[in-house]
Scaffold this motif. Structure first.
Motif, short mmCIF file in Angstrom:
data_model
loop_
_atom_site.label_atom_id
_atom_site.label_comp_id
_atom_site.label_asym_id
_atom_site.label_seq_id
_atom_site.Cartn_x
_atom_site.Cartn_y
_atom_site.Cartn_z
N UNK A 23 0.84 -1.20 0.00
CA UNK A 23 0.00 0.00 0.00
C UNK A 23 0.88 1.26 0.00
N UNK A 24 2.08 1.11 -0.53
CA UNK A 24 3.05 2.19 -0.47
C UNK A 24 2.76 3.27 -1.51
N UNK A 25 1.90 4.20 -1.11
CA UNK A 25 1.65 5.39 -1.92
C UNK A 25 1.44 6.56 -0.98
N UNK A 26 1.56 7.74 -1.51
CA UNK A 26 1.54 8.94 -0.65
C UNK A 26 0.21 9.10 0.08
N UNK A 27 -0.91 8.75 -0.60
CA UNK A 27 -2.24 8.89 0.02
C UNK A 27 -2.37 7.96 1.23
N UNK A 28 -1.94 6.69 1.06
CA UNK A 28 -2.02 5.73 2.16
C UNK A 28 -1.09 6.12 3.29
N UNK A 29 0.11 6.61 2.93
CA UNK A 29 1.07 7.03 3.95
C UNK A 29 0.48 8.16 4.81
N UNK A 30 -0.17 9.13 4.14
CA UNK A 30 -0.80 10.23 4.88
C UNK A 30 -1.94 9.72 5.76
N UNK A 31 -2.74 8.80 5.20
CA UNK A 31 -3.89 8.28 5.94
C UNK A 31 -3.45 7.52 7.19
N UNK A 32 -2.45 6.65 7.05
CA UNK A 32 -1.98 5.86 8.19
C UNK A 32 -1.32 6.74 9.25
N UNK A 33 -0.60 7.77 8.78
CA UNK A 33 0.03 8.70 9.74
C UNK A 33 -1.06 9.44 10.53
N UNK A 34 -2.13 9.85 9.83
CA UNK A 34 -3.24 10.55 10.50
C UNK A 34 -3.92 9.63 11.51
N UNK A 35 -4.08 8.35 11.13
CA UNK A 35 -4.73 7.38 12.03
C UNK A 35 -3.92 7.23 13.32
N UNK A 36 -2.60 7.10 13.20
CA UNK A 36 -1.76 6.94 14.39
C UNK A 36 -1.79 8.21 15.23
N UNK A 37 -1.81 9.36 14.58
CA UNK A 37 -1.92 10.62 15.32
C UNK A 37 -3.26 10.70 16.05
N UNK A 38 -4.35 10.23 15.38
CA UNK A 38 -5.67 10.21 16.03
C UNK A 38 -5.67 9.33 17.27
N UNK A 39 -5.02 8.16 17.16
CA UNK A 39 -4.93 7.26 18.32
C UNK A 39 -4.11 7.89 19.43
N UNK A 40 -3.03 8.60 19.03
CA UNK A 40 -2.15 9.22 20.02
C UNK A 40 -2.79 10.40 20.72
N UNK A 41 -3.64 11.12 20.02
CA UNK A 41 -4.26 12.31 20.60
C UNK A 41 -5.54 12.02 21.38
N UNK A 42 -6.12 10.83 21.16
CA UNK A 42 -7.35 10.49 21.88
C UNK A 42 -7.02 10.22 23.35
N UNK A 43 -7.84 10.73 24.24
CA UNK A 43 -7.59 10.58 25.67
C UNK A 43 -8.13 9.25 26.20
N UNK A 44 -7.35 8.18 25.98
CA UNK A 44 -7.72 6.89 26.56
C UNK A 44 -7.49 6.95 28.07
N UNK A 45 -8.47 6.50 28.84
CA UNK A 45 -8.32 6.51 30.29
C UNK A 45 -7.32 5.46 30.77
N UNK A 46 -7.24 4.36 30.03
CA UNK A 46 -6.29 3.29 30.35
C UNK A 46 -6.14 2.40 29.12
N UNK A 47 -5.25 1.42 29.24
CA UNK A 47 -5.00 0.54 28.09
C UNK A 47 -6.19 -0.37 27.80
#
Length: 615
Positions: A95-119
C-alpha cells in the motif's frame, strides 16, 4: 451502548474514513485492526523512551515501512502472533503510496491524541472494531441471553462451532474476569472464514485469554470414527442460516446418529455436531430459524433427538435481531442432564413480542423480555401465551413440531372448543401450480382459464384479470388446480393471510402456487362456517401458529390439514351457515349499492363544475 463506547466508535469511524474510497471496507477494517493492535502492543510493551522514539520515527519516515517492519518484528518475537498480522495485511509495502502514507500517519496521530483513560479502553476499541468485520457476529442480545441461561462458574470447557471472531467467548471471558475466575474455563473454536479466524486469534491474544485453541476449518468436514472425540461442558453455535451441504460427507461420520439432513439445509448437521461434542453432563445453546423446528424433511431427526429427551427448551425470539436480515430466530437448548422435574418435557417460551429498536436496521430484546425469559427458564414457571412445559407425548402428537406458537397459542385455542376435528378430515387442501416465467408465457397461448394469484384476492373477493390467462399443461390440472363453487381460497405465501370464497357465477380459473384451495366435503362440514371461522381472530391466530418460513411466511397444505377446527352437529352448522351466507350476500349487496351511489353522486357534482368524469 455506553457513552464511552459511543466515543470509541466515533474514533473508529474517523479512522476508517481516512481509508474510505481507497480501500474496501474489509481491507480498511483489517488495516485498522493491525495498526491499532500494533499501537496497543507498543503502549503495553515499550518503555516510555522507546514509545517516544517510535513516535519520532513515525513523524520523520515512511509510516508504511515502519508499520511493516514492526508488524513482522512482533510476529517473530511472539510465535502465537505468527501469521496473524501478515494474514490480515500481507505487507503494508503493497500500500506504499503517498495517500495511504498520509492516511496511516493521520490514524496513528488520532490514536495518540485520543484521551484513553487506560490501556483497557484501547483494547475495547479493538474489540469494537472487530465487530465491524463483514456480516459476522452474534447479536449482543442473543449473546447476553445465552450467557444468562448458563452458570458460567460451573463450566470448565467451552466450545463455539462457527465461532466467527469469538465475540461470544470474549463476553464469557469478560464475565469470568469480573468474577475473578479467568483460569476456570478452556476455549475451543472452529471457524471456516480465514479472516474471521485470524481476527479471532488476534482478539483472544490481545485480551490475554488463557487456554484457547481456535481452528480454521469447516465444521461439517467429515470426521473419522477413529478420531479422538473432543467433548465439552458447554457449546454455543450460531450457525449460518439455510446453508446447503454435501450430505454424502455424512456417510460413516459418527456425528449423525439421529439421521442425515437433506441437501437443502445443513441446520441439523450443525446441531448434531454440537450434540456429538457434548460430554455426558453437557449443555448447548444453538441459534436456528422457524423452518429448523418444523420442516417435514427433518422430522425423523427431530423425532430421534426428542425421543432421547435431549431438548430442554425452545425460545422464540423477536425479528430483526441481526442487522442484515429481518428474520426471526429461535434458541434451542440441548441438555444431556436435564433437571429431574424437566425429564420428558420441553419448555417453550415465546418472546417474539418483546422487541425494541436500537437503530434503523436492528432490534434487541427488551429488558422485560430478558427478565421474563430468565425467570421462566430458571424457575420453570408457566404463563399464558408466553411459556409452558409440554410433555414429549404431546409433541409426538404434533408430529414432532417444535414451533412454540403451536403449544402456546394454537393448542390453548384448540382446547377452548368442546369438540374439534382436523381440517384434513373434512376438507381437501391442495396448493396451486407453480410455473416458471417461461412456462407461464408458453401457456398464455390459446388461454382457457384465468390464472389467480395473491393480487387477485382482496377483501374476500376474487378479481379475474384478463391479462392473466393460461391453458392447462396436463388434463389433471382440471381436477387439481381448477376452482369450483364453494371452494375457499387462502394465500399460502406472504406476510398477510387472505381468504376468498368461490361463488356462482364464477369464471373458470386455475390457482397459482401462492394460493391453496380448501374444498369442503358438504356432508361433513359447512363451507360458510369454515370460511368465517378461518377469518376470525381465533382462526387467524391458530393459522399463524402453523406458518413457517424465515424471510417470507409460508403455509404448507400438509400443516394446514392438521388445523383443529370446532366441530358442531351438522344440522346446526347448516342452519348457521345459511344465515352466514345470507348475511354475507346482504353485506356485499349493500357495499355494491353504496359504491354505485357514491360514483353517481360524485359524477353529478363534478358535472356541476363542468367536469365530465366518466371514470
Amino acid at each position: 451502548m455506553s457513552d464511552r463506547n459511543a466515543e470509541l466508535n466515533k474514533l473508529i469511524w474517523v479512522c476508517l474514513d481516512e481509508l474510505r474510497g481507497t480501500y474496501t471496507t474489509e481491507q480498511s477494517v483489517c488495516m485498522l485492526l493491525v495498526v491499532s493492535s500494533i499501537y496497543y502492543l507498543n503502549e503495553h510493551e515499550l518503555s516510555p523512551e522507546q514509545k517516544l522514539q517510535w513516535f519520532r520515527v513515525n513523524q520523520e519516515n515512511s509510516i508504511v515501512e515502519l508499520l511493516d517492519t514492526r508488524m513482522k518484528q512482533l510476529e517473530n518475537d511472539n510465535k502465537k502472533l505468527k501469521g496473524i498480522f501478515t494474514g490480515l495485511v500481507t505487507s503494508f509495502r503493497y500500500f506504499s503510496n503517498s495517500a495511504t502514507n498520509r492516511a496511516l500517519k493521520t490514524i496513528i496521530n488520532n490514536l495518540g491524541s485520543f484521551q484513553f483513560n487506560n490501556q483497557d479502553e484501547l483494547l475495547q476499541l479493538i474489540n469494537l472494531l472487530a465487530l465491524r468485520f463483514g456480516d459476522v457476529g452474534t447479536p449482543e442480545a442473543i449473546t447476553n441471553l445465552t450467557l444468562d441461561l448458563v452458570r458460567l462458574e460451573n463450566i470448565h470447557s467451552f466450545a463455539d462451532y462457527c465461532s466467527g471472531t469469538s465475540s461470544v467467548y470474549l463476553e464469557v471471558f469478560r464475565r469470568l474476569k469480573a468474577m475473578g475466575k479467568v483460569d476456570l474455563t478452556s476455549y475451543y473454536g472452529e471457524e471456516i472464514n480465514v479472516l474471521s479466524y485470524l481476527i479471532s486469534k488476534l482478539l483472544v491474544l490481545l485480551n490475554r485469554v488463557p487456554n484457547f485453541n481456535i481452528v480454521n476449518k469447516d465444521v461439517l468436514d467429515r470426521i473419522s470414527r477413529d478420531e479422538e472425540q473432543k467433548t465439552f461442558d458447554f457449546i454455543f453455535s450460531d450457525v449460518p442460516f439455510g446453508v446447503t451441504w454435501n450430505y454424502e460427507n455424512a456417510l460413516n461420520d459418527p456425528r449423525y446418529e439421529h439421521g442425515i439432513p437433506p441437501k437443502s439445509s445443513a441446520d441439523w448437521a450443525f446441531y448434531q455436531n454440537v450434540l456429538y461434542h457434548l460430554n455426558d453432563n453437557g449443555k448447548a445453546i444453538v441459534v436456528g430459524t422457524k423452518g429448523t423446528l418444523v420442516r417435514g424433511s427433518e422430522v425423523n431427526i427431530r423425532q430421534s433427538i426428542i425421543d432421547k429427551d435431549l431438548i430442554e427448551a425452545i425460545i422464540t425470539l423477536p425479528e430483526n435481531l441481526y442487522s442484515k436480515t429481518n428474520i426471526s430466530t429461535e434458541l434451542i437448548i440441548f441438555n444431556k442432564r436435564k433437571p429431574q422435574n424437566r425429564l420428558g418435557k420441553v419448555l417453550f417460551i415465546d418472546a417474539s413480542e418483546y422487541s425494541s429498536r436500537i437503530n434503523r436496521n436492528q432490534h434487541a430484546i427488551t429488558e422485560e423480555g430478558l427478565s421474563k425469559i430468565n425467570h421462566a427458564y430458571w424457575n420453570g414457571t408457566e404463563e399464558d401465551r408466553f411459556c409452558r412445559l409440554i410433555d414429549v407425548e404431546k409433541i409426538k402428537s404434533y408430529n414432532y413440531s417444535l414451533n412454540s406458537k403451536e403449544y402456546l397459542d394454537f393448542d390453548i385455542l384448540k382446547n377452548s372448543f368442546e369438540h374439534t376435528v382436523k381440517l384434513g378430515e373434512i376438507a381437501e387442501v391442495r396448493r396451486g401450480v407453480q410455473l416458471s416465467k417461461e412456462e407461464y408465457e408458453d401457456l398464455m397461448v390459446s388461454a382457457t382459464h384465468y390464472f389467480l394469484n395473491i393480487k387477485d384476492i382482496e377483501n374476500g373477493r376474487i378479481t379475474y384479470d384478463e391479462e392473466s390467462k393460461i391453458t392447462y399443461k396436463k388434463k389433471d390440472w382440471l381436477v387439481k388446480f381448477a376452482i369450483q363453487p364453494m371452494d375457499i381460497l387462502i394465500t399460502s405465501k406472504g406476510s398477510m393471510i387472505k381468504f376468498a370464497m368461490v361463488k356462482n357465477p364464477f369464471n373458470e380459473a386455475f390457482i397459482s402456487g401462492n394460493l391453496s384451495i380448501i374444498r369442503v366435503n358438504p356432508k361433513q362440514y359447512n363451507a360458510y362456517v369454515l370460511y368465517e371461522f378461518l377469518q376470525s381472530e381465533v382462526g387467524r391466530r391458530m393459522i399463524d401458529g402453523l406458518q413457517t418460513g424465515t424471510t417470507i411466511k409460508l403455509i404448507n397444505p400438509s400443516r394446514l390439514e392438521q388445523l383443529e377446527i370446532p366441530l358442531y352437529p351438522m344440522e346446526f352448522m347448516n342452519e348457521v351457515g345459511e344465515k352466514l351466507k345470507q348475511n354475507k350476500q346482504e353485506y356485499e349487496e349493500k357495499i355494491k349499492e353504496t359504491e354505485n351511489k357514491f360514483v353517481m353522486q360524485k359524477r353529478t357534482l363534478l358535472k356541476q363544475l363542468g367536469i365530465n368524469d366518466k371514470a
